[in-house]
Design an enzyme around this catalytic site. Structure first.
Site, PDB file in Angstrom:
ATOM      1  N   ASP A   1      41.551  40.642  36.830  1.00  0.00           N
ATOM      2  CA  ASP A   1      40.596  39.896  36.017  1.00  0.00           C
ATOM      3  C   ASP A   1      40.934  38.408  36.083  1.00  0.00           C
ATOM      4  OD1 ASP A   1      39.449  42.284  35.220  1.00  0.00           O
ATOM      5  OD2 ASP A   1      40.606  42.388  33.363  1.00  0.00           O
TER       6      ASP A   1
ATOM      7  N   ASP B   1      41.650  35.346  33.558  1.00  0.00           N
ATOM      8  CA  ASP B   1      41.954  34.988  32.165  1.00  0.00           C
ATOM      9  C   ASP B   1      41.704  33.500  31.975  1.00  0.00           C
ATOM     10  OD1 ASP B   1      42.892  37.590  31.287  1.00  0.00           O
ATOM     11  OD2 ASP B   1      44.630  37.229  32.573  1.00  0.00           O
TER      12      ASP B   1
END
Length: 206
Positions: free
Chosen positions: A133, A135
């Site tokens: 992902d 962040d």
């Protein structure tokens, strides 16, 4: 005494001052390759709470560092300046590809990256994977309405939807998920603080 914000990477001059010794073998190996630790939330005085990260998600180790026992501080915002130095084959990973695509959408914000992307950009260690992902850390934010927060998240997710963007709004040591705020699934929001998590009704007022 100035506080060092959470998510700041610290380049160590020497790993010896780290408290919470002995270190696990994987931590010793990582620090040998890249002598960096990450500032954690918590009381800061003569010691700074820090964390050591490894190559996998289960490799995390909490420690403390005596104040001023470092060589350099790198904020999430400053980590973005390392992007042009990223090797071409690493820049083609989905998370880095999406990061470059969403940068224009965040031009009007004070933002940076944390997590695996920040760590790889700064240290050069290949910790970002095909499923990583992104962040995002937003700071110095004016309060957003739920509608504004949802609109920002939708714009970011529309690009390379397979890569999720986790947005954390950070003020001092406090931080909360912008996605949780936007979704309005509960009357309260989880706020991370220096003394632990709290449930609050308005995270912008803390």
């Amino acid at each position: 005494m100035a506080l060092i914000p959470p998510h700041t990477l610290i380049e160590l001059a020497d790993v010896a001052p780290l408290i919470q010794q002995p270190l696990p073998s994987w931590a010793q190996k990582v620090l040998t390759q890249a002598p960096y630790v990450i500032v954690r939330r918590g009381k800061q005085g003569t010691q700074i709470p820090v964390g050591i990260r490894g190559f996998t998600k289960n490799q995390r180790f909490a420690s403390f560092l005596p104040r001023n026992k470092w060589r350099k501080l790198i904020s999430p915002q400053q980590a973005l300046t390392y992007l042009p130095k990223l090797a071409q084959e690493r820049a083609q990973l989905p998370a880095f590809t999406k990061l470059q695509k969403i940068m224009p959408l965040l031009d009007n914000y004070d933002w940076g990256v944390s997590g695996s992307l920040q760590f790889e950009l700064v240290t050069g260690l290949p910790v970002v994977s095909l499923t990583s992902d992104i962040d995002v850390i937003l700071t110095n934010m004016r309060p957003l309405s739920h509608q504004e927060a949802r609109a920002l998240i939708e714009r970011l997710q529309a690009i390379y939807p397979a890569v999720h963007v986790d947005i954390q709004v950070v003020s001092g040591q406090n931080g909360f998920s912008l996605e949780e705020f936007a979704q309005q699934r509960a009357m309260t929001i989880l706020l991370k603080t220096a003394t632990g998590p709290k449930l609050v009704s308005d995270p912008w007022q803390f």
